[in-house]
Design a protein around this motif. Sequence first.
Motif, PDB file in Angstrom:
ATOM      1  N   CYS A   1     -23.741  -5.103  25.804  1.00 29.02           N
ATOM      2  CA  CYS A   1     -23.091  -6.206  26.037  1.00 29.02           C
ATOM      3  C   CYS A   1     -21.608  -5.902  25.805  1.00 29.02           C
ATOM      4  O   CYS A   1     -21.166  -5.982  24.654  1.00 29.02           O
ATOM      5  CB  CYS A   1     -23.751  -7.450  25.435  1.00 29.02           C
ATOM      6  N   PRO A   2     -20.529  -6.124  26.806  1.00 31.19           N
ATOM      7  CA  PRO A   2     -19.113  -6.035  26.460  1.00 31.19           C
ATOM      8  C   PRO A   2     -18.681  -7.257  25.644  1.00 31.19           C
ATOM      9  O   PRO A   2     -17.701  -7.067  24.927  1.00 31.19           O
ATOM     10  CB  PRO A   2     -18.559  -6.077  27.934  1.00 31.19           C
ATOM     11  N   LYS A   3     -19.475  -8.422  25.740  1.00 31.87           N
ATOM     12  CA  LYS A   3     -18.864  -9.438  25.019  1.00 31.87           C
ATOM     13  C   LYS A   3     -18.856  -9.312  23.384  1.00 31.87           C
ATOM     14  O   LYS A   3     -18.179  -9.860  22.598  1.00 31.87           O
ATOM     15  CB  LYS A   3     -19.978 -10.725  25.137  1.00 31.87           C
ATOM     16  N   THR A   4     -19.704  -8.163  22.816  1.00 29.89           N
ATOM     17  CA  THR A   4     -19.689  -7.883  21.543  1.00 29.89           C
ATOM     18  C   THR A   4     -19.180  -6.474  21.334  1.00 29.89           C
ATOM     19  O   THR A   4     -19.499  -6.221  20.117  1.00 29.89           O
ATOM     20  CB  THR A   4     -21.180  -8.043  21.074  1.00 29.89           C
ATOM     21  N   TRP A   5     -18.716  -5.965  22.006  1.00 25.62           N
ATOM     22  CA  TRP A   5     -18.029  -4.421  22.193  1.00 25.62           C
ATOM     23  C   TRP A   5     -17.046  -4.508  20.806  1.00 25.62           C
ATOM     24  O   TRP A   5     -16.183  -5.361  20.619  1.00 25.62           O
ATOM     25  CB  TRP A   5     -17.324  -4.135  23.172  1.00 25.62           C
ATOM     26  N   THR A   6     -17.135  -3.379  19.668  1.00 27.92           N
ATOM     27  CA  THR A   6     -16.089  -3.070  18.934  1.00 27.92           C
ATOM     28  C   THR A   6     -15.572  -1.506  19.437  1.00 27.92           C
ATOM     29  O   THR A   6     -16.496  -0.805  19.962  1.00 27.92           O
ATOM     30  CB  THR A   6     -16.770  -2.989  17.722  1.00 27.92           C
ATOM     31  N   PHE A   7     -14.324  -1.487  19.236  1.00 29.39           N
ATOM     32  CA  PHE A   7     -13.651  -0.249  19.729  1.00 29.39           C
ATOM     33  C   PHE A   7     -13.708   0.721  18.447  1.00 29.39           C
ATOM     34  O   PHE A   7     -13.283   0.465  17.387  1.00 29.39           O
ATOM     35  CB  PHE A   7     -12.554  -0.787  20.289  1.00 29.39           C
ATOM     36  N   GLN A   8     -13.591   2.178  18.756  1.00 29.10           N
ATOM     37  CA  GLN A   8     -13.209   3.071  17.989  1.00 29.10           C
ATOM     38  C   GLN A   8     -11.764   3.157  17.907  1.00 29.10           C
ATOM     39  O   GLN A   8     -10.888   2.932  18.594  1.00 29.10           O
ATOM     40  CB  GLN A   8     -13.680   4.431  18.698  1.00 29.10           C
ATOM     41  N   ASP A   9     -11.393   3.981  16.597  1.00 23.41           N
ATOM     42  CA  ASP A   9      -9.945   4.118  16.386  1.00 23.41           C
ATOM     43  C   ASP A   9      -9.437   5.129  17.548  1.00 23.41           C
ATOM     44  O   ASP A   9      -9.870   6.073  18.015  1.00 23.41           O
ATOM     45  CB  ASP A   9      -9.683   4.774  15.187  1.00 23.41           C
ATOM     46  N   GLY A  10      -8.250   4.783  18.216  1.00 22.34           N
ATOM     47  CA  GLY A  10      -7.502   5.204  18.843  1.00 22.34           C
ATOM     48  C   GLY A  10      -8.072   5.151  20.539  1.00 22.34           C
ATOM     49  O   GLY A  10      -7.792   6.111  21.212  1.00 22.34           O
ATOM     50  N   ALA A  11      -8.822   4.164  20.712  1.00 27.47           N
ATOM     51  CA  ALA A  11      -9.716   3.996  21.838  1.00 27.47           C
ATOM     52  C   ALA A  11      -8.569   3.613  22.956  1.00 27.47           C
ATOM     53  O   ALA A  11      -8.587   4.215  23.911  1.00 27.47           O
ATOM     54  CB  ALA A  11     -10.656   3.000  21.824  1.00 27.47           C
ATOM     55  N   GLY A  12      -7.498   2.767  22.711  1.00 28.95           N
ATOM     56  CA  GLY A  12      -6.482   2.425  23.660  1.00 28.95           C
ATOM     57  C   GLY A  12      -5.637   3.691  23.842  1.00 28.95           C
ATOM     58  O   GLY A  12      -5.288   3.893  25.139  1.00 28.95           O
ATOM     59  N   MET A  13      -5.361   4.486  22.928  1.00 29.19           N
ATOM     60  CA  MET A  13      -4.518   5.651  23.358  1.00 29.19           C
ATOM     61  C   MET A  13      -5.383   6.682  24.344  1.00 29.19           C
ATOM     62  O   MET A  13      -4.587   7.213  25.260  1.00 29.19           O
ATOM     63  CB  MET A  13      -4.093   6.509  21.985  1.00 29.19           C
ATOM     64  N   TRP A  14      -6.555   6.850  24.014  1.00 29.53           N
ATOM     65  CA  TRP A  14      -7.443   7.753  24.987  1.00 29.53           C
ATOM     66  C   TRP A  14      -7.562   7.019  26.550  1.00 29.53           C
ATOM     67  O   TRP A  14      -7.381   7.786  27.230  1.00 29.53           O
ATOM     68  CB  TRP A  14      -8.716   7.609  24.472  1.00 29.53           C
ATOM     69  N   LEU A  15      -7.540   5.565  26.674  1.00 31.51           N
ATOM     70  CA  LEU A  15      -7.644   5.220  27.760  1.00 31.51           C
ATOM     71  C   LEU A  15      -6.383   5.078  28.876  1.00 31.51           C
ATOM     72  O   LEU A  15      -6.557   5.395  29.685  1.00 31.51           O
ATOM     73  CB  LEU A  15      -7.930   3.536  27.781  1.00 31.51           C
ATOM     74  N   ARG A  16      -5.296   5.055  27.749  1.00 29.88           N
ATOM     75  CA  ARG A  16      -4.109   5.164  28.337  1.00 29.88           C
ATOM     76  C   ARG A  16      -3.681   6.907  29.064  1.00 29.88           C
ATOM     77  O   ARG A  16      -3.180   6.872  30.142  1.00 29.88           O
ATOM     78  CB  ARG A  16      -2.842   4.848  27.495  1.00 29.88           C
TER      79      ARG A  16
END
Length: 718
Positions: A178-193
Motif C-alpha cells: 500500500c503506497p499510502k503507508t510506504w516508508t523510504f530507504q536512506d538515499g531512495a531519492g538520490m537513487w530515483l534521480r
Amino acid sequence: MHYKSGLLLLSFLCGIAVAIPSLALGTPDSLETRYQEGVAAYQEQHPARARRLLRAVFEADRSFVGKQGSVAYWLSQAYRASGRADSSAWVLREGTRALLKERRFGARLFDARLGQMQDVDPAVSPRAAELYLQILGRAGSDLAPSSRSVVRKHVAQLAPLLSRQQLLEHVIRDDDLCPKTWTFQDGAGMWLRSWWRRRDHIPTTQVNERLRKHIRRVAAATERFGTEGRAVGWDDQGEIYVRYGPPDRRDRVKFHDVGFLKEVVRSGVGVQYSDFPNNEIWSYGSISGEGAYLFFRTKKDGDYKLGTVMDLLPRTLRGPFGPGDRQQNVAYSAMAALRYVYTQLPRFYDDKSSVLSQLNGWFSYQEARRSLGASGGRKIGFGPGARRVFGGTGPTQGYPSSAATGTIRNVNHQERQLARRRDKEMPREYVSSDRPPFDPEVQYRVARFLDGNGATRTEVYWGERFASDTMEARRLTVSAFRYDERYRQRAKQTATHVLSPEVHSRTGKTHRITLPGEEDLAGQDSYHVAVQWDLYPDSGGVSREKETGSVKSQVGRIDSLRALRAVSSQLEMSDLRLMSAPPGAQEEKISSLQKVVPYPYDTVTTETPLFLYFELYHLGRTNQGQTRYTVTYEARRQTRKGFLGRLFGDDTQTEVTSTTAEYTGRKRRTEEYLQLDLEADPKRPQSTQVTVRVTDNVTGNEIERSISLTLTPSEGGR
C-alpha cells in the motif's frame, strides 16, 4: 516655525506607528504565528480570513516554509477557494520561483505548480522536469510529515516502471503493497534521480526526453483515469497508460444483443443485464502480440480494474455448479454467456486453448440432439427459456454442469498462460521515438548471437531508403549503446558513413554495427539497446566534433532484450537474421549464399530472394557423438475472407504453411540458412510472421524464434 516642527514630529510618529507592525511581522515567530492562523482559517473554511493572514506572510517572505508546507501553497488554495483562479496561479508561480532561488523545498507547492504547468504547457518545460525531480529527490527516511503524501504519490506513479527488485532494494523499506503507508530507504531519492538520468538515451541533448514523456503520461492518466480511492491517483487503466501510452486499439464486449438476453438472462437464473460490467480491451500490437489487457468496471467505486474473461461474468455464472436441475439451468446460462463473450473477443486476444471451438461444439451437439427429437436427457428452466439438455462423455458433450465446470477450468488456465506470456514479452515500459524521419529513411533490425566466451553479442543492421533520386552528399553517423538491466551504459560503438547519390541506389545500402557482450552480463535478466542516427552536411573530412550540429536525427530503442543462455546443457538459439541477395547477384556465377547481406527493411516483394540465418548452441550428442535435430519453418499470413466472411464478421483470416526437415551432424554449435518461399496477395500488402522451431532429438529440448515482415504486391520492398 514651531508649527512646522510639530507637523514633522507628528509625521515621524505616524511613520513609526505604521512601521512597527511590519517590523514585528518580519520576525520568524510572528511569521509562523500568522502562517499557522492562516492555515487553520483555510482548513476551517474561512478563505477570506486565510487570504489576509497568509498574504501578509507571503509579502514578507515569499519563500517561507512552515511545518505544514509553503505559505505560497496555502495562499494559492485560499485564492482558489475564493474563486480567484488568476491570483492562485500567480502565487503558485512566484512562490515556486522564490523557493527554488533560496534552495528551499515545498512538496505541496511544487506538486501544484507541476500540475499547473502541465495544463498550460503540454510539451512539459524543463522547469516542470526540475520540479518533478525535486519531489522525487526527497524520498528518504528523513521525509517531513507535510511532504509524505505528495512524495509517496509520485513514487507510486513511477513504481510501475520499476521492477519489484529495484523497488525493494533501493526505494521502499518493507514489502508494503500500500503506497499510502510506504516508508523510504536512506538515499531512495538520490537513487530515483540517478535512475532517471540513466533513462536519458539521447545524451547529446540537454533534456531528458523520456522523463518529459513520463510527466505527460502521468498528467494524462490523472485526468482520464483518475480516482480518489488509490494513493497513486488513477485506476489500472492509468497504470498501463503510464507504462505504454495510448493503446493501438480499443475494443469492448457488448451485452445488449437480443440473443444474449434470451440465452443467458433466463427464467430461474438469478442474473440480469446490469450484472454484466462495462469493459475495455486494450491492444499494444506494435510492442508485442501478447500485449492485450482486459479491464472491467467495478460496481463498488466505478474504477476500471485489470481482469480476465471470467470477470465479465456475474459471480452466479462462475460456479461451482451442482448436479440438480436448478444448477444445470444456471450452468447452461454460463456456457451461453462464455460463448457470447468469446465470439466478440478481438482476434489479438489469444484463444490458444480453443475455448470458443469447444463451446460451439457443445451447443452444436445439444442442438443436434434436440432437432433429431432424441429421447432422454433432462428438462431445465421453465417458460420461454426452458431447454432439454443431453449428457455425453466427449470433450464437447456432457450436461451443462460438468461442461461449464470443465470450460471454466480451461478459461482460467488459458488466462494464467496469457498473463505469463504477457509478463514475459511486454517490457516494463515502452516509448516509441517521436522524432521525425529524414531522407534517407533509416530502418533497422536487431539480432542476438552467443560468442564462444558465453557473452551475448548484439548486431544492429540497418539501411537507408531515399525518398527521391537526387540528394546532396550527407554524412550519417550512427551510435549504438548497450545498457545493463539498470540502464547503466556498458558499451558504445560509433560509425560514420558518407551518403552520396553517386554511390547509393534508391534503396540504399545495408550496414551493420556490433555491440560486444560481456561474460558477467550473461546471467542478467535483460539489457537494453539504443541507436541514434545523426545526419550532417558532408564536411569534406571535418570531424564530427567540429561540426555545428546535425541536420536531422533518428532514434531507435530496443528495450528488455534477454541475454542468451550460456549453459551447455540447455539448447539455445540466436535471433533470426533476415538476409537477401543484393541486386545483380543472381547474374553472377557464384552461389547466392556467398552474396547475401542482412535485410533490415519492414516491407519486401516476393521477387526479392530472402533467406533466414540463425545459429544453434548446445546441441546434445548421442553416445556415438552425433547431433540430431529437427527444424520446422512456419509462415503465418493474414488473408482476406470471402464475401460471406466479410459480411458476418472479421474480414481477415490466418493462413499457415510449414515445412519440416531433419539434420544430423557432430558440432554442438552450428549455423543454418533457410531460403524463404513466401506467397503474397497480388492486390494488397500482407502481414507475415515467420517462425523457426528447433527440436533437439537427442535431449528433447525445443526452442523457437520469430520474425515479422510485410509482403507487398509491387515494388514497395527493397
